[in-house]
Design a protein around this motif. Structure first.
Motif, mmCIF file in Angstrom:
data_model
loop_
_atom_site.group_PDB
_atom_site.id
_atom_site.type_symbol
_atom_site.label_atom_id
_atom_site.label_comp_id
_atom_site.label_asym_id
_atom_site.label_seq_id
_atom_site.Cartn_x
_atom_site.Cartn_y
_atom_site.Cartn_z
ATOM 1 N N GLN A 169 0.832 -1.198 0.000
ATOM 2 C CA GLN A 169 0.000 0.000 0.000
ATOM 3 C C GLN A 169 0.867 1.250 0.000
ATOM 4 O O GLN A 169 1.839 1.350 0.744
ATOM 5 C CB GLN A 169 -0.895 0.012 1.243
ATOM 6 N N PHE A 170 0.514 2.200 -0.866
ATOM 7 C CA PHE A 170 1.163 3.506 -0.874
ATOM 8 C C PHE A 170 0.061 4.544 -0.869
ATOM 9 O O PHE A 170 -0.672 4.696 -1.843
ATOM 10 C CB PHE A 170 2.048 3.665 -2.108
ATOM 11 N N THR A 229 17.980 5.699 4.447
ATOM 12 C CA THR A 229 17.368 6.036 3.164
ATOM 13 C C THR A 229 18.175 5.457 2.018
ATOM 14 O O THR A 229 17.607 4.951 1.037
ATOM 15 C CB THR A 229 17.255 7.564 3.013
ATOM 16 N N ALA A 230 19.494 5.512 2.133
ATOM 17 C CA ALA A 230 20.352 4.913 1.108
ATOM 18 C C ALA A 230 20.079 3.422 0.973
ATOM 19 O O ALA A 230 20.036 2.871 -0.133
ATOM 20 C CB ALA A 230 21.822 5.157 1.459
ATOM 21 N N LYS A 231 19.866 2.777 2.113
ATOM 22 C CA LYS A 231 19.552 1.348 2.089
ATOM 23 C C LYS A 231 18.187 1.095 1.455
ATOM 24 O O LYS A 231 18.011 0.144 0.690
ATOM 25 C CB LYS A 231 19.597 0.788 3.503
ATOM 26 N N LEU A 232 17.212 1.953 1.772
ATOM 27 C CA LEU A 232 15.884 1.812 1.169
ATOM 28 C C LEU A 232 15.943 1.982 -0.347
ATOM 29 O O LEU A 232 15.157 1.384 -1.083
ATOM 30 C CB LEU A 232 14.920 2.845 1.768
ATOM 31 N N LEU A 265 10.335 9.141 4.602
ATOM 32 C CA LEU A 265 8.951 9.048 5.069
ATOM 33 C C LEU A 265 8.057 8.320 4.073
ATOM 34 O O LEU A 265 7.043 7.727 4.462
ATOM 35 C CB LEU A 265 8.392 10.447 5.317
ATOM 36 N N ASN A 266 8.404 8.343 2.813
ATOM 37 C CA ASN A 266 7.594 7.695 1.784
ATOM 38 C C ASN A 266 8.038 6.273 1.470
ATOM 39 O O ASN A 266 7.233 5.486 0.976
ATOM 40 C CB ASN A 266 7.618 8.530 0.498
ATOM 41 N N ARG A 267 9.289 5.949 1.738
ATOM 42 C CA ARG A 267 9.805 4.629 1.354
ATOM 43 C C ARG A 267 9.807 3.611 2.498
ATOM 44 O O ARG A 267 9.845 2.406 2.254
ATOM 45 C CB ARG A 267 11.239 4.760 0.828
ATOM 46 N N GLY A 303 5.404 3.582 3.494
ATOM 47 C CA GLY A 303 5.325 5.007 3.731
ATOM 48 C C GLY A 303 4.352 5.345 4.852
ATOM 49 O O GLY A 303 3.435 4.582 5.173
ATOM 50 N N PHE A 304 4.561 6.516 5.447
ATOM 51 C CA PHE A 304 3.778 6.903 6.614
ATOM 52 C C PHE A 304 2.344 7.290 6.267
ATOM 53 O O PHE A 304 1.457 7.168 7.104
ATOM 54 C CB PHE A 304 4.481 8.046 7.346
#
Length: 720
Positions: free
Chosen positions: A125-126, A189-192, A246-248, A257-258
């Motif tokens: 879900q996004f 974030t880099a990992k995401l 916050l999105n990933r 994502g939140f």
């Protein structure tokens, strides 16, 4: 004395004054006090030299330290230049921030009920893009306080954080890189983003394998991650990096994502969450699946309390706000708390088009036939009966299906674990013998051929010859024979011998054809035992077959999908047109007469436990040989409900028949469904009782095929 020509020696006073020319050399003391004195001080390091044994012992170590330092700063300079070069290279390759917001390779499916209310989610879900500025300030602060309190003071890496994580890991007996990683939000974030490597289906078998590869904890991977993180700091602002994060981030229950998580758990946007809700969402980052509130609400609230403490400690909320957040912890929305229709949602996903359900790359919204009030009624009934009427520790299972006469499924329970997702669905996947629940199809065939419910059949001991085997001599459930009995009474009391005799009279082929037409799938038994329900079917198919009787004799295809559209579009890509009621199987008059016969099962026969005061009900019980399956399927004027009970390992049920616990579960379900409604009459025909009729008796062997063909021919030509 003056004339002797001799020089007289200078006087002592002359000697004294003769030294005056040397007075011109007064600068000499300066000369002697400058350079020689300075050189003398430089050449006197003897005081700094180590003296004694300890001094000589430390000398090699001091020399080694100086050597290491000289080597280290040079190597550090080279490494720094290399890291800087690669960081600037990565920074130059970074795409626009908006391109990194949604990195899913799969889409999502959101399901709504018959009223349009969301009740289930599948896939990733996004909920839509949010930014660090548009989310709730409480959520912004909770994430920073929990994951990286120095986020706005470092340049992608936090040496203090890494050192602290290594210390914690070693103290707890793990490797230095195992467990706590000390990663900054930028590194996470880099990992995401998998260090900028996109998903390639030719390289990875699945997205799960791809993500596992991205999360490797090797030293080389950590080094690359650090360089990539610095590159991100060069390319993006802090707020842009936080926006990507916050999105990933994955937050459990399929939420990416939140925004998706806030909608999934609380039914509101991420911009609206309060401190308690923000703390719960931020607390999911460490272990999203384990801490998901839909899985363990108490654990999620406990973790949120820790986050609230961090927010207060770092000054994001006051002590009063922290106390209020702890006293009023976040709870799930009504839809998330209900977790309704898990089995139903799984069935819709499996029965819908694969490219828009199981393997969708789009975000899809499916409107379904589910009625959440009926779903809740079925779940409550099942729980009540098993708590009050089934012995403690029993591993017996049960399933329930409720549908309308056109095949629209309103509720589905696939087992006792009503909140299960992805579990074995006994309503749709379990093939079980139908027992006496099959008998209505025998009488449907007979009525369609013109037989009367009052036709008499001789319920007497009867045997059938079998090639290469001893004769087959079936018995009734009560092991008694009552002699001549009408078809309506035989059905009401579920007599075996009359059912076999009628099946043999009209022909097994026709009985199988009628059953298949109504939706009983698969190959049916070939011998006379066909009439006793030795063939297998699912509860969903059997309930759909009874819906065909209710709707007047037409085939029914059970369905749960009403329409399907892409998120954001108003025009459906597909709808339920063409499903539901199909071709006619038996004459409407025969179906209405059969409905009347089946009311006698409830009023006078084996289904008396299903009676509900004021409501006309038709149905049929079913118990298989060896009591391995127990069924009750019945209908009112509005709904058809089927109940099955048995063991997954096909063990014998103890003291359970279709007219017992399954009928009780049916009644408890329908009491809740029908509460507050006005009784609906059944569409039935009450036939006139003839003055006299013959008695159908068995002659043994096969039914006369030519007689059956002649009878069918007369019906088709309108002569009967």
């Amino acid at each position: 004395m003056s004339g002797n020509g001799k020089k007289r020696p200078p006087l002592v006073a002359d000697k004294r004054y003769a030294a005056k020319p040397a007075a011109k050399k007064k600068a000499a003391p300066k000369k002697a006090a400058a350079k020689p004195a300075a050189r003398k001080r430089k050449t006197t390091p003897t005081k700094a030299k180590p003296r004694g044994f300890i001094g000589w012992l430390l000398t090699p170590f001091r020399w080694l330290f100086r050597l290491i330092w000289a080597f280290t700063w040079r190597v550090g300079l080279v490494v720094g230049l290399i890291i800087g070069g690669f960081s600037f290279y990565f920074a130059a390759q970074m795409p626009d921030m908006a391109e990194l917001i949604d990195g899913r390779t799969r889409g999502s499916v959101t399901m709504t009920d018959v009223e349009g209310t969301v009740f289930a989610w599948r896939g990733d879900q996004f909920g839509g893009m949010v930014t660090a500025e548009t989310v709730s300030p409480h959520l912004h602060n909770a994430v920073v306080a929990t994951e990286d309190k120095r986020f706005y003071r470092h340049f992608g890496l936090s040496p203090r954080g890494i050192a602290s994580a290594v210390r914690i890991n070693l103290r707890e007996g793990r490797g230095p890189l195992s467990g706590n990683g000390g990663s900054t939000i930028t590194q996470q974030t880099a990992k995401l983003l998998c260090l900028g490597v996109p998903f390639d289906p030719n390289k990875w078998d699945s997205e799960r394998a791809y993500e596992a590869d991205c999360r490797q904890g090797s030293l080389w991977r950590k080094a690359r991650e650090a360089v990539f993180a610095v590159g991100m700091e060069i390319a993006y602002t802090k707020e842009e990096i936080l926006t990507i994060y916050l999105n990933r981030a994955y937050l459990g229950a399929g939420s990416r994502g939140f925004e998706a998580a806030a909608q999934r758990y609380f039914g509101i946007s991420a911009a609206e969450v309060n401190p308690a809700q923000a703390a719960m969402l931020a607390g999911l980052l460490t272990a999203p699946s384990a801490n998901a509130p839909t899985r363990n609400l108490q654990r999620a609230q406990d973790r949120a309390s820790v986050v609230i403490g961090l927010m207060a400690e770092q000054g994001y909320i006051s002590e009063a706000e922290a106390r209020d957040a702890r006293l009023n912890p976040a709870t799930l929305s009504e839809a998330a708390r209900a977790n309704s229709g898990g089995f139903f949602a799984d069935w819709v996903m499996s029965s819908g088009p694969e490219f828009f359900t199981r393997n969708t790359t789009e975000d899809v919204i499916i409107r379904t036939t589910l009625d959440q009030s009926i779903q809740a009624a079925a779940e409550e009934a099942l729980i009540q009966v098993f708590e009050n009427d089934v012995r403690e520790g029993s591993e017996a299972q049960a399933a329930i299906v409720v549908m309308s006469a056109d095949g629209a499924v309103r509720a589905m329970v696939g087992g006792r674990n009503i909140s299960a997702t992805g579990a074995f669905n006994r309503a749709t996947q379990a093939l079980r013998q139908t027992g006496s629940a099959f008998k209505p199809f025998i009488y449907a065939a007979a009525l369609d051929l013109g037989m009367s419910p009052y036709d008499m059949i001789n319920d007497a001991p009867t045997c059938w010859e079998r090639a290469g085997s001893p004769p087959w001599c079936p018995e009734n459930y009560d092991r008694e024979f009552i002699g001549p009995v009408s078809m309506v009474d035989a059905l009401a009391t579920s007599r075996n011998i009359p059912a076999i005799l009628v099946s043999e009279e009209v022909g097994r082929g026709l009985v199988s054809q009628v059953a298949n037409g109504f939706g009983v799938q698969g190959d049916l038994a070939a011998g006379p035992a066909l009439a006793l329900g030795v063939s297998e079917s699912t509860l969903l198919d059997m309930t759909g077959a009874f819906a065909g009787i209710l709707n007047g004799g037409s085939a029914v295809t059970p369905y749960g999908l009403t329409d399907l559209r892409l998120m954001g579009d108003d025009t459906p890509l597909m709808d339920a047109t063409g499903v539901g009621i199909g071709e006619r199987i038996i004459r409407e008059e025969a179906a209405r007469t059969l409905t009347w016969m089946m009311t006698k099962v409830i009023d006078e026969g084996t289904g008396r436990r299903a009676r509900i005061d004021g409501w006309p009900i038709a149905g049929k019980t079913g118990t298989t040989q060896g009591s391995r399956d127990a069924w009750f399927i019945g209908f009112t004027g509005d709904y058809v409900t089927g109940v099955w009970m048995g063991y997954d390992d096909n063990s014998r049920l103890t003291g359970v028949t279709g007219g017992g616990l399954p009928a009780t579960i049916w009644r408890e379900t329908m009491l809740r469904v029908l509460s507050g409604r006005t009784p609906t009459p059944l569409p039935m025909i009450i036939p006139q009782q003839p003055a006299s009729t013959g008695i159908l008796e068995s002659q043994g062997g096969e039914a006369p095929a030519q007689d059956i063909l002649n009878l069918l021919d007369s019906i088709l030509t309108g002569q009967n």
